[in-house]
Design a protein around this motif. Sequence first.
Motif, PDB file in Angstrom:
ATOM      1  N   THR A  50      37.197  49.782  29.239  1.00 35.58           N
ATOM      2  CA  THR A  50      36.941  49.702  30.843  1.00 35.58           C
ATOM      3  C   THR A  50      37.208  48.569  31.465  1.00 35.58           C
ATOM      4  N   THR A  51      37.720  47.499  30.489  1.00 34.37           N
ATOM      5  CA  THR A  51      38.161  46.187  31.281  1.00 34.37           C
ATOM      6  C   THR A  51      39.481  46.260  31.954  1.00 34.37           C
ATOM      7  N   ARG A  52      39.736  46.054  33.127  1.00 29.11           N
ATOM      8  CA  ARG A  52      41.171  46.064  33.853  1.00 29.11           C
ATOM      9  C   ARG A  52      41.969  44.630  33.402  1.00 29.11           C
ATOM     10  N   VAL A  53      41.282  43.756  33.127  1.00 23.25           N
ATOM     11  CA  VAL A  53      41.907  42.531  32.791  1.00 23.25           C
ATOM     12  C   VAL A  53      42.986  42.330  31.611  1.00 23.25           C
ATOM     13  N   TRP A  54      44.134  42.224  31.884  1.00 23.78           N
ATOM     14  CA  TRP A  54      45.114  41.911  30.653  1.00 23.78           C
ATOM     15  C   TRP A  54      45.725  40.535  30.392  1.00 23.78           C
ATOM     16  N   ASP A  55      44.966  39.637  30.125  1.00 25.40           N
ATOM     17  CA  ASP A  55      45.607  38.327  30.234  1.00 25.40           C
ATOM     18  C   ASP A  55      45.646  37.442  28.485  1.00 25.40           C
ATOM     19  N   PRO A  56      46.989  37.851  28.065  1.00 31.09           N
ATOM     20  CA  PRO A  56      46.838  37.284  26.732  1.00 31.09           C
ATOM     21  C   PRO A  56      47.042  35.952  26.603  1.00 31.09           C
ATOM     22  N   VAL A  57      47.332  35.273  27.655  1.00 29.16           N
ATOM     23  CA  VAL A  57      47.127  33.517  27.801  1.00 29.16           C
ATOM     24  C   VAL A  57      45.726  33.283  27.203  1.00 29.16           C
ATOM     25  N   GLY A  62      42.115  44.057  28.053  1.00 33.60           N
ATOM     26  CA  GLY A  62      41.552  45.304  28.646  1.00 33.60           C
ATOM     27  C   GLY A  62      42.608  46.468  28.744  1.00 33.60           C
ATOM     28  N   ALA A  63      42.340  47.618  28.432  1.00 35.15           N
ATOM     29  CA  ALA A  63      43.398  48.527  28.233  1.00 35.15           C
ATOM     30  C   ALA A  63      43.432  49.544  29.650  1.00 35.15           C
ATOM     31  N   LEU A  64      42.201  49.442  30.487  1.00 35.42           N
ATOM     32  CA  LEU A  64      42.152  50.482  31.482  1.00 35.42           C
ATOM     33  C   LEU A  64      43.676  50.453  32.285  1.00 35.42           C
ATOM     34  N   PRO A  65      44.210  49.713  32.825  1.00 36.50           N
ATOM     35  CA  PRO A  65      45.423  49.724  33.724  1.00 36.50           C
ATOM     36  C   PRO A  65      46.356  50.724  32.935  1.00 36.50           C
ATOM     37  N   PHE A  66      46.514  50.560  31.719  1.00 39.37           N
ATOM     38  CA  PHE A  66      47.463  51.250  30.722  1.00 39.37           C
ATOM     39  C   PHE A  66      47.197  52.788  30.903  1.00 39.37           C
ATOM     40  N   ILE A  67      45.790  52.991  30.657  1.00 40.18           N
ATOM     41  CA  ILE A  67      45.282  54.257  30.580  1.00 40.18           C
ATOM     42  C   ILE A  67      45.543  55.100  32.046  1.00 40.18           C
ATOM     43  N   TRP A  68      45.164  54.147  33.114  1.00 42.84           N
ATOM     44  CA  TRP A  68      45.475  54.635  34.234  1.00 42.84           C
ATOM     45  C   TRP A  68      46.695  55.036  34.493  1.00 42.84           C
ATOM     46  N   ASN A 227      56.283  47.637  35.121  1.00 49.77           N
ATOM     47  CA  ASN A 227      55.444  47.209  34.058  1.00 49.77           C
ATOM     48  C   ASN A 227      54.490  46.013  34.774  1.00 49.77           C
ATOM     49  N   SER A 228      53.696  46.543  35.489  1.00 52.95           N
ATOM     50  CA  SER A 228      52.730  45.621  36.144  1.00 52.95           C
ATOM     51  C   SER A 228      51.372  46.226  35.865  1.00 52.95           C
ATOM     52  N   PRO A 229      50.336  45.333  35.170  1.00 50.62           N
ATOM     53  CA  PRO A 229      49.054  46.287  34.818  1.00 50.62           C
ATOM     54  C   PRO A 229      48.174  46.077  36.019  1.00 50.62           C
ATOM     55  N   GLN A 230      48.620  46.874  37.181  1.00 50.87           N
ATOM     56  CA  GLN A 230      47.468  47.146  38.099  1.00 50.87           C
ATOM     57  C   GLN A 230      47.079  48.592  38.386  1.00 50.87           C
ATOM     58  N   ILE A 231      45.861  48.681  38.693  1.00 50.26           N
ATOM     59  CA  ILE A 231      45.351  49.855  38.888  1.00 50.26           C
ATOM     60  C   ILE A 231      45.365  50.278  40.387  1.00 50.26           C
ATOM     61  N   THR A 232      46.283  51.010  40.901  1.00 53.12           N
ATOM     62  CA  THR A 232      46.341  51.477  42.427  1.00 53.12           C
ATOM     63  C   THR A 232      46.857  52.807  42.403  1.00 53.12           C
ATOM     64  N   ALA A 233      46.268  53.545  43.650  1.00 54.66           N
ATOM     65  CA  ALA A 233      46.854  54.784  43.748  1.00 54.66           C
ATOM     66  C   ALA A 233      48.103  54.976  44.451  1.00 54.66           C
ATOM     67  N   PRO A 238      54.392  49.082  41.506  1.00 54.28           N
ATOM     68  CA  PRO A 238      54.694  49.098  39.951  1.00 54.28           C
ATOM     69  C   PRO A 238      53.329  49.114  39.080  1.00 54.28           C
ATOM     70  N   GLN A 239      53.357  50.046  38.028  1.00 57.10           N
ATOM     71  CA  GLN A 239      52.260  49.983  37.250  1.00 57.10           C
ATOM     72  C   GLN A 239      52.888  49.914  35.729  1.00 57.10           C
ATOM     73  N   TYR A 240      51.631  50.234  35.006  1.00 55.90           N
ATOM     74  CA  TYR A 240      52.065  50.101  33.480  1.00 55.90           C
ATOM     75  C   TYR A 240      51.682  51.214  32.602  1.00 55.90           C
ATOM     76  N   THR A 241      52.394  51.526  31.449  1.00 53.49           N
ATOM     77  CA  THR A 241      51.665  52.622  30.812  1.00 53.49           C
ATOM     78  C   THR A 241      51.152  52.171  29.297  1.00 53.49           C
ATOM     79  N   MET A 242      50.763  52.801  28.526  1.00 56.44           N
ATOM     80  CA  MET A 242      50.088  52.715  27.285  1.00 56.44           C
ATOM     81  C   MET A 242      51.420  52.227  26.394  1.00 56.44           C
TER      82      MET A 242
END
Lengths: 304, 269, 279
Positions: A50-57, A62-68, A227-233, A238-242
Amino acid sequence: MRVKSRDDRLFRLATGAVAALVLLLVVGIGFELSRQSMLSIRKFGLSFWTTRVWDPVSGEFGALPFIWGTLYSSVIALLIAAPIALGIAVFISELSPRWARQPLSYLTELLAAIPSIVYGLWGIFVLVPIVRKLEVWAGAPPLGVGMLSAGLILAIMVIPFTSSVAREILKNVPSAQREAAYALGATRWEAIQVALGYGKQGIIGAVMLGFGRALGETMAVTMVIGNSPQITASLFAPQYTMAAVIANEFTEAADELYLHALIEIGLLLFIITIGVNMLSRLLIWSMKSRSRPMPVLALEKVAA
Amino acid sequence: MTVIDVEPRTSNAAAMIMNEAKIHVRNFDFYYGPSKVLHAIDLDVPDRQVTALIGPSGCGKSTFLRSINRMNDIIPEAKAAGTIRIDGRDVYAPGMDVVELRRRVGMVFQKSNPFPKSIFDNIAYGLRLGGMRGRRQLAEIVEKSLRRAALWEEVKDRLDTSALALSGGQQQRLCIARALAVDPEILLMDEPASALDPIATAKIEELIYELKDNYTIVIVTHNMQQAARVSDRTAFFMLGKLVEVGPTNTIFMTPREKMTEDYVTGRFG
Amino acid sequence: MNRRKLLSRVMETLCLVAVLLALLPLAFILFYVIREGAGALNLDFFTQIPKPVGEPGGGMANAIVGTLILIGLAALFAVPVGVICGVHLSEYPTRRFSSLVRFAADVMNGVPSIVIGIFAYGLVVLPVKRFSAIAGGFALGLLMLPVVIRTTEELLRLVPAGLREGALALGATRSRAVFTVILPAALPGIITGVLVALARVAGETAPLLFTAFNNRFWSTSLMQPIASLTVQVFTYAISPYDDWHRQAWAGAFLLVMIILSLSITARFAVRRLERMNRP
């Protein structure tokens, strides 16, 4: 039954051992995936999904953007591909002249033979510029890469598979059903509707199988989705998949937690695709067993 | 506004003027690709009688039956030549509306083929094709058809259950009811009882006997006793030719042709 | 009445439109691949290895060889395991164990290739902490396995029962009958299936990304990372260099050619094998 000889038993055990290896491998996949994602599972638990944040640094995953992104792109692909695939299946099995059937089905299978990377290449250099022009015309930022390109390319890739399964289903509909419709004065399309109705479950299964394929598609998608982990309709963003994030970041993963987070995404992909595939095969199987003729009983009930 | 045809159920004016039978066949040939399977068939099927088509396997009787409602159109290599007139109108004329033809000429197949829907929806299918929508209208006709097919009492409490749950004999009567629902004038039956046990067969034969008061029936059967029991006229086919046709009694007791006599006395076929 | 006929005509036309809608992108893609790719093919492409980053020229010789090695490894793994498993399933079709194995093969078929790659990574790369051709071949082999199993089982089932009875009547044991009579009879079809499966895995990229990885240099060692046509095309495609883009198209073209010729060979060579087998 033949008398069981020692050779028979040896044969059964030896070949069975190899078959058991196959079983072991499948179980092993699930097992290995879970084992290699333990760090991430333990650290983030359910909030991973359920987390939207994907920050390796900073080590926040959080995997939500990819599920989306995966669901969004696959649904778009399906909305485009399903009617077309069904139309092709109907055309080839019900409408086309006999001489055209083989070449047409061969051509649709050719679409399936093109590797994902070639789709991706074409996507980057041909599709994306076209989408970019579309975006300029629509007033959106002219990136070209984004959900729309990904959805389009996924749709093209999913069509051949879905249509060939759907064609199998239609082949399994007994011709007596269509004849009954014709004899009652149905038009061509109305008789086709009867066939589609009879094969309804199988066709839904075919579409679901296509959906399962779209979920796991990697290369073509990662090359055109941005390849950008954002959640938008927005279709243009640009978005990202698993699958894409795993492909892109696996070898970059500097620490174990990062790697485990990526593998946990892989685990989810594994579970989802298995679920979708099982459900669709169930639907298809139940339809196939229905169209097989029932055994004729020697003595019917008196009520007959 | 009902969509059901309100034409008078008697032969229409053209036929009466020409004094023709309900179905009038002249010089009818039929080809599957290059091979000729029906040769110069001349046959008159009178109104409101049962005409049986008998003959050994492969003699063309089913093909002929299916030519009457142009079901053979579905087969790509099929070709017809000659005349088949129903109520004076040529069935193969270029302007003939095949869809309308098949509403007026109903067909029941050897193996029952109910749709995977409810009993009600099966019967209503043809009606809905024609545009009928109102539930009450449909229900009326569904009941009437099921009564005509002698199935109403057995299924009246479960019209919404699946047709596939019925027994073989019931399914066949369902298909008859389904064909009757669109109010045809002619009923074509292709070995309707061959897949059924003796008890179910007897019921179908009884049904045919009742139906002939209101419908012209052409039935293909390989069972000669059945033909003798059920039909008024019998036509004997062999190798694609019509060998002899006449009142059933004549055909079976005092046939004109030797081939007919050989067949009905069981010397071959 | 006419409205129904009209609707039927419209829907039939729409189905034809659907066919065209699918054939259009096919033509579009093939056109580009041929135009860009065939033009970029030259001798260098086949004989040279990649130049350092930014330098124009060079080729994909190592990647071509790499792909061949990888699919060879895949076949080495998948064919024996798959065929013997298929034999077991066709000899004991109704046992519960067989249904389980069949189900497992089906499951494996539906797993995305990248997940298979993760599995191969965990099993072969991690323990030795090194990317290798073997890891890549293993991943590709896993992708091939379900297809080989299913093809073998179906083809063995199609072999006429008379053949088995003849062998047994002559005193052959079950294993003898299967391996000397039944399997050879089904062999042409199995070979087709294997070749078609090979063609498919030759085009795989995702599972190789972290198993075989990539290799800028000439290498045929099985324990080292190895180049492959697909990964090389990917690397070049996402790079900013025009010359590399050109080579990517060439690689794509070659890839499609390899896949097509494998499929066609499969069908034709097999037909000749069949004719030889017939008495």
